[in-house]
Design an enzyme around this catalytic site. Structure first.
Site, PDB file in Angstrom:
ATOM      1  N   ARG A 101     -54.815  26.080 -12.908  1.00  0.00           N
ATOM      2  CA  ARG A 101     -54.716  26.544 -11.530  1.00  0.00           C
ATOM      3  C   ARG A 101     -53.399  26.051 -10.954  1.00  0.00           C
ATOM      4  O   ARG A 101     -53.099  24.856 -10.998  1.00  0.00           O
ATOM      5  CB  ARG A 101     -55.866  25.993 -10.700  1.00  0.00           C
ATOM      6  CG  ARG A 101     -55.756  26.334  -9.216  1.00  0.00           C
ATOM      7  CD  ARG A 101     -56.544  25.353  -8.380  1.00  0.00           C
ATOM      8  NE  ARG A 101     -56.439  25.654  -6.954  1.00  0.00           N
ATOM      9  CZ  ARG A 101     -56.584  24.758  -5.999  1.00  0.00           C
ATOM     10  NH1 ARG A 101     -56.825  23.501  -6.310  1.00  0.00           N
ATOM     11  NH2 ARG A 101     -56.476  25.101  -4.736  1.00  0.00           N
ATOM     12  N   GLY A 147     -58.983  20.274   0.824  1.00  0.00           N
ATOM     13  CA  GLY A 147     -58.240  21.363   1.438  1.00  0.00           C
ATOM     14  C   GLY A 147     -59.228  22.423   1.874  1.00  0.00           C
ATOM     15  O   GLY A 147     -60.263  22.623   1.233  1.00  0.00           O
ATOM     16  N   ASP A 166     -62.597  11.222   3.087  1.00  0.00           N
ATOM     17  CA  ASP A 166     -63.713  11.808   2.351  1.00  0.00           C
ATOM     18  C   ASP A 166     -64.852  12.090   3.326  1.00  0.00           C
ATOM     19  O   ASP A 166     -65.315  11.200   4.040  1.00  0.00           O
ATOM     20  CB  ASP A 166     -64.169  10.868   1.243  1.00  0.00           C
ATOM     21  CG  ASP A 166     -65.125  11.540   0.271  1.00  0.00           C
ATOM     22  OD1 ASP A 166     -66.257  11.878   0.696  1.00  0.00           O
ATOM     23  OD2 ASP A 166     -64.756  11.743  -0.903  1.00  0.00           O
ATOM     24  N   GLY A 203     -66.643  21.911  -2.388  1.00  0.00           N
ATOM     25  CA  GLY A 203     -67.377  20.658  -2.328  1.00  0.00           C
ATOM     26  C   GLY A 203     -68.108  20.399  -1.033  1.00  0.00           C
ATOM     27  O   GLY A 203     -69.295  20.050  -1.033  1.00  0.00           O
ATOM     28  N   ILE A 204     -67.436  20.579   0.105  1.00  0.00           N
ATOM     29  CA  ILE A 204     -68.071  20.358   1.396  1.00  0.00           C
ATOM     30  C   ILE A 204     -68.950  21.534   1.777  1.00  0.00           C
ATOM     31  O   ILE A 204     -70.088  21.364   2.226  1.00  0.00           O
ATOM     32  CB  ILE A 204     -67.001  20.099   2.477  1.00  0.00           C
ATOM     33  CG1 ILE A 204     -66.287  18.778   2.207  1.00  0.00           C
ATOM     34  CG2 ILE A 204     -67.616  20.108   3.868  1.00  0.00           C
ATOM     35  CD1 ILE A 204     -65.059  18.554   3.074  1.00  0.00           C
ATOM     36  N   GLU A 236     -64.082  28.192  -9.925  1.00  0.00           N
ATOM     37  CA  GLU A 236     -62.707  28.599 -10.159  1.00  0.00           C
ATOM     38  C   GLU A 236     -62.364  28.563 -11.640  1.00  0.00           C
ATOM     39  O   GLU A 236     -61.544  29.350 -12.116  1.00  0.00           O
ATOM     40  CB  GLU A 236     -61.763  27.685  -9.380  1.00  0.00           C
ATOM     41  CG  GLU A 236     -61.893  27.830  -7.870  1.00  0.00           C
ATOM     42  CD  GLU A 236     -61.179  26.730  -7.111  1.00  0.00           C
ATOM     43  OE1 GLU A 236     -60.139  27.021  -6.494  1.00  0.00           O
ATOM     44  OE2 GLU A 236     -61.667  25.591  -7.129  1.00  0.00           O
TER      45      GLU A 236
END
Length: 393
Positions: free
Chosen positions: A90, A208, A278, A326-327, A380
């Site tokens: 990526r 991000g 985090d 993730g979030i 991804e």
């Protein structure tokens, strides 16, 4: 054909070993919190699940650790690096040079390096992953998949800035968009789930963050722009600010341009608001009554809501919103904040469904919600593997 996928992010490395064209995952894992003493490493196969907390100061050390696990006598899944035919990487920013997946050579690496200034938290990590992979998997084809490619369909009315025309035509200053691999993957999953509906907003929330307005499967607007720094509030990046603040800090407060750039990219966002980058730490402290953390979470959700309203207007309607990354996949707290008081857009959250954790795509809206609320785990790595295989075969 065995393909290693390396997704080297600003503070994490995701990796998978995938057999193509079947798409079967042989091994997967992640290292996050790179640069901290408490980096998390996971390594998962059909027979083994390893989790370890250890200091991983750099991406290079993290990638070397991953390679050793892949070939480990006890838990490894390959005996030799010669078994790997391709490595898919990526790469965040392709500028105006790369709009398609490409085989990596010296010229490609040099052009990726030339784009460091446009993605300073990402392209250097991406190139580091390429250089280390070339050493470890020396017989494999190295292939780059660019985050900016999916957003090439954004129309000129949305991708052009209100600057003198020559800055677009000659200097290629425009909205490029990022996280395209993730937005493409989850949007295709969402459209398959929704069948006939075509107006969706994908919300990628990690260290991000970005949002994309997607109509009929194509990106038509996106929250990140020329570089991956504007838009939503992120882990260490401020997102949208009034550009006059930059001039005020330089001309009146005495900051240098480099120091302002560093502050906006590495010292702002949730870190600047709370002292933590985090979200897990921020949520934990908010529950303990930390007012700064509570406000930062509210600000984060408020910014997402503003973009939902904007993109619903651009799409002239809204069939679904999709939380991912993730979030987005794991924080029921953020999803609840975003979806509260959004009745005008037909967004009604089922709070019990919202608390369910699953690796499967799922709806978390009420039965009478006009707009679907989907949680779709991004992959991804599978998307990159598909593009690598299509390019080589």
């Amino acid at each position: 054909m065995k393909i290693v996928i390396i997704n080297s992010g600003s503070s994490s490395i995701k990796y998978q070993l995938i057999d193509m064209p079947s798409g079967e995952g042989i091994c997967s894992g992640m290292i996050d919190r790179i640069g901290l003493e408490t980096s998390n490493l996971t390594y998962v196969t059909d027979h083994v699940k390893l989790e370890e907390i250890l200091p991983i100061p750099t991406h290079k050390i993290g990638l070397e650790k991953i390679a050793k696990l892949l070939m480990d006598e006890a838990v490894g899944v390959i005996k030799s690096t010669s078994e790997i035919e391709a490595v898919g990487h990526r790469v965040v920013h392709g500028g105006s040079t790369f709009s398609n997946t490409v085989i990596i050579n010296k010229e490609v690496k040099e052009k990726i390096k030339q784009l460091f200034d446009l993605a300073p938290l990402h392209n250097p990590a991406n190139l580091e992953g390429i250089n280390v992979a070339e050493e470890i998997f020396e017989n494999a084809q190295q292939v780059a998949v660019f985050d900016t490619a999916f957003h090439q369909t954004i129309p000129v009315v949305a991708h052009k800035y209100a600057l003198p025309n020559y800055l677009l035509t000659e200097k290629k200053i425009r909205v490029y968009g990022f996280h395209g691999t993730s937005h493409k993957y989850v949007s295709e999953k969402a459209l398959a789930h929704l069948e006939n509906n075509s107006k969706i907003i994908t919300i990628h929330l990690g260290n991000g963050c970005s949002m994309t307005a997607i109509k009929d499967g194509k990106s038509i607007d996106h929250s990140l722009g020329f570089a991956p720094s504007n838009g939503l509030i992120m882990g260490t990046r401020s997102g949208d600010i009034d550009q006059s603040i930059v001039f005020y800090m330089v001309n009146t407060l005495g900051y240098t341009l480099d120091s302002v750039n560093s502050l906006l990219l590495k010292e702002s966002g949730m870190l600047g608001l709370t002292g933590f980058s985090d979200l897990r730490d921020i949520e934990a402290n908010a529950e303990l009554g930390n007012v700064d953390c509570q406000l930062a979470l509210a600000m984060n959700a408020y910014r997402i809501k503003k973009y939902i309203g904007s993109y619903a207007a651009v799409l002239n309607g809204l069939d679904a919103i999709v939380f991912t990354a993730g979030i987005g996949e794991n924080s029921s707290y953020i999803r609840k904040l975003v979806c509260t008081d959004m009745d005008y857009f037909g967004i009604k959250l089922d709070e019990s469904k919202n608390e369910i954790r699953s690796r499967e795509a799922r709806e978390i809206n009420t039965a009478d919600s006009k707009t679907k609320i989907l949680v779709i785990p991004t992959n991804e790595e599978i998307e990159i593997a598909n593009q690598v295989y299509e390019l080589l075969y």
